[in-house]
Enzyme design. Structure first.
Site, short mmCIF file in Angstrom:
data_model
loop_
_atom_site.label_atom_id
_atom_site.label_comp_id
_atom_site.label_asym_id
_atom_site.label_seq_id
_atom_site.Cartn_x
_atom_site.Cartn_y
_atom_site.Cartn_z
N CYS A 75 105.27 -38.85 37.11
CA CYS A 75 104.74 -39.22 38.46
C CYS A 75 103.28 -39.19 38.30
O CYS A 75 102.71 -38.31 38.13
CB CYS A 75 105.09 -38.38 39.51
N GLY A 76 102.80 -40.28 38.24
CA GLY A 76 101.25 -40.40 37.89
C GLY A 76 100.49 -39.71 38.99
O GLY A 76 99.60 -39.07 38.48
N ASN A 77 100.55 -39.88 40.12
CA ASN A 77 99.69 -39.26 41.13
C ASN A 77 99.97 -37.80 41.19
O ASN A 77 99.21 -37.12 41.56
CB ASN A 77 99.98 -39.86 42.63
N ASN A 160 109.09 -43.40 33.21
CA ASN A 160 110.31 -43.91 34.52
C ASN A 160 110.20 -45.38 34.30
O ASN A 160 109.32 -46.08 34.21
CB ASN A 160 109.87 -43.13 35.65
N HIS A 162 110.23 -49.47 35.66
CA HIS A 162 109.66 -50.12 36.63
C HIS A 162 109.81 -51.49 36.61
O HIS A 162 110.03 -52.01 35.45
CB HIS A 162 108.11 -49.97 36.57
N ASN A 193 111.59 -48.23 39.97
CA ASN A 193 110.73 -48.43 40.78
C ASN A 193 110.22 -49.73 40.86
O ASN A 193 110.08 -50.38 39.94
CB ASN A 193 109.57 -47.51 40.59
N GLU A 211 109.96 -46.66 45.64
CA GLU A 211 110.22 -45.88 44.62
C GLU A 211 111.77 -45.63 44.74
O GLU A 211 112.28 -45.32 45.73
CB GLU A 211 109.62 -44.63 44.61
N ARG A 212 112.58 -45.39 43.42
CA ARG A 212 113.74 -44.88 43.50
C ARG A 212 113.71 -43.23 43.95
O ARG A 212 112.87 -42.66 43.50
CB ARG A 212 114.35 -45.05 41.92
N CYS A 220 101.69 -45.17 43.95
CA CYS A 220 102.39 -44.63 42.74
C CYS A 220 101.54 -44.96 41.79
O CYS A 220 101.49 -46.04 41.48
CB CYS A 220 103.91 -45.62 43.08
N GLY A 221 101.44 -43.95 41.05
CA GLY A 221 100.54 -43.91 40.00
C GLY A 221 101.11 -44.62 38.83
O GLY A 221 100.54 -45.30 38.06
N THR A 222 102.49 -44.39 38.45
CA THR A 222 103.00 -44.78 37.34
C THR A 222 103.36 -46.41 37.69
O THR A 222 103.30 -47.33 36.73
CB THR A 222 104.58 -44.25 36.85
N GLY A 223 103.48 -46.74 38.87
CA GLY A 223 103.63 -48.10 39.33
C GLY A 223 102.37 -49.09 39.07
O GLY A 223 102.38 -49.91 38.69
#
Length: 282
Positions: A75-77, A160, A162, A193, A211-212, A220-223
């Site tokens: 989770c980036g955030n 994760n 995407h 995601n 997000e899943r 969503c940071g990773t997004g």
């Protein structure tokens, strides 16, 4: 018994952070769901635990659980909030790059100041088997049938999975049904995601993410990382990109293959509280 927690958010993506430096956190999925409820609980997108490091190179470990109680790999955030929380606790200095450990592996972080964090998110993964995504070989574009509609997507992992979809209008009504449908698409065997991205310029995009395990979130940071990486892979954006999300902005820097991607953004404290009637392992 009571369980102390900190409520935080990163660009509107909100978290409960629990101090588990004395040992790994054990909570049932039902308890996490109850805590995540925005009417009868605390309310959050993900729960984060700060735990002792599990390898000699990291200073701490952090666990991640979605609002539905399922575990998450990254989770980036959230990692920015963990870093800011550790700094407030006197455990991380400003300006020094240190390594903390996520469920997906080690992550380097550097605090710009008490409320802004740079995160080394590693190199984006496009290999379908490692995302995981059902495809015979890696490609910058895939065609999927989603809820009766044909979509062109990009697929990547930032720890994760995407699915990235370029759209002209983030407010289009169809996204409300396509987001959940793509998140649960059978070709993403672990779910995904779903990142809808609108290009404003080669250095500026807008993003909306389903997000899943958590549904639609404000950020969503990773997004943001995955969307930038897919567009960079296609040659459509420059090395540094501003990503606007409903809850705020992030800066993503990635030179390209063979290099790590860096994310910079805020981490904010909201309030401190206690969850009542909690028992270890409940």
């Amino acid at each position: 018994m009571v369980l102390p927690f900190s409520k935080m958010h990163g660009s509107g993506n909100d978290f409960v952070v629990i101090d588990s430096r004395g040992g790994a956190l054990v909570l049932s999925a039902a308890t996490i769901r109850a805590m995540a409820d925005r009417h009868t609980g605390i309310g959050f997108d993900q729960l984060l635990s700060v735990e002792p490091a599990r390898d000699g190179a990291s200073v701490f470990y952090y666990g991640i659980w979605n609002a539905d109680g399922s575990p998450s790999g990254q989770c980036g955030n959230g990692v920015r909030c963990v870093a800011a929380w550790l700094h407030r606790a006197g455990a991380l200095p400003l300006g020094k790059t240190v390594q903390i450990q996520s469920p997906s592996g080690p992550v380097a972080v550097r605090l710009v100041d008490a409320h802004h964090v740079m995160v080394d998110m590693g190199e984006p993964i496009f290999d379908p088997a490692r995302i995981p995504f059902d495809a015979p070989h890696a490609s910058a574009r895939y065609i999927l049938e989603v809820d009766g509609q044909t979509l062109e997507i990009g697929a990547a992992s930032m720890g994760n999975p995407h699915a990235v979809v370029v759209v002209d209008d983030l407010s289009a009504p169809a996204l409300a049904r396509l987001g959940p449908a793509l998140t649960g698409h059978s070709r993403f065997r672990e779910g995904a995601n779903t990142d809808f991205v609108q290009k404003l310029s080669p250095r500026h995009v807008r993003l909306r993410v389903h997000e899943r395990g958590s549904g639609w979130t404000l950020a969503c940071g990773t997004g943001a990382c995955a969307a930038m990486a897919v567009l960079r892979q296609r040659g459509e954006v420059e090395v540094q990109v501003q990503v606007d999300l409903p809850g705020g902005n992030l800066q993503i820097d990635w030179v390209g293959p063979g290099e790590h991607l860096w994310m910079t953004g805020p981490a904010s404290f909201v309030f401190e509280g206690e969850w009542l009637d909690w028992q270890a392992g409940d």
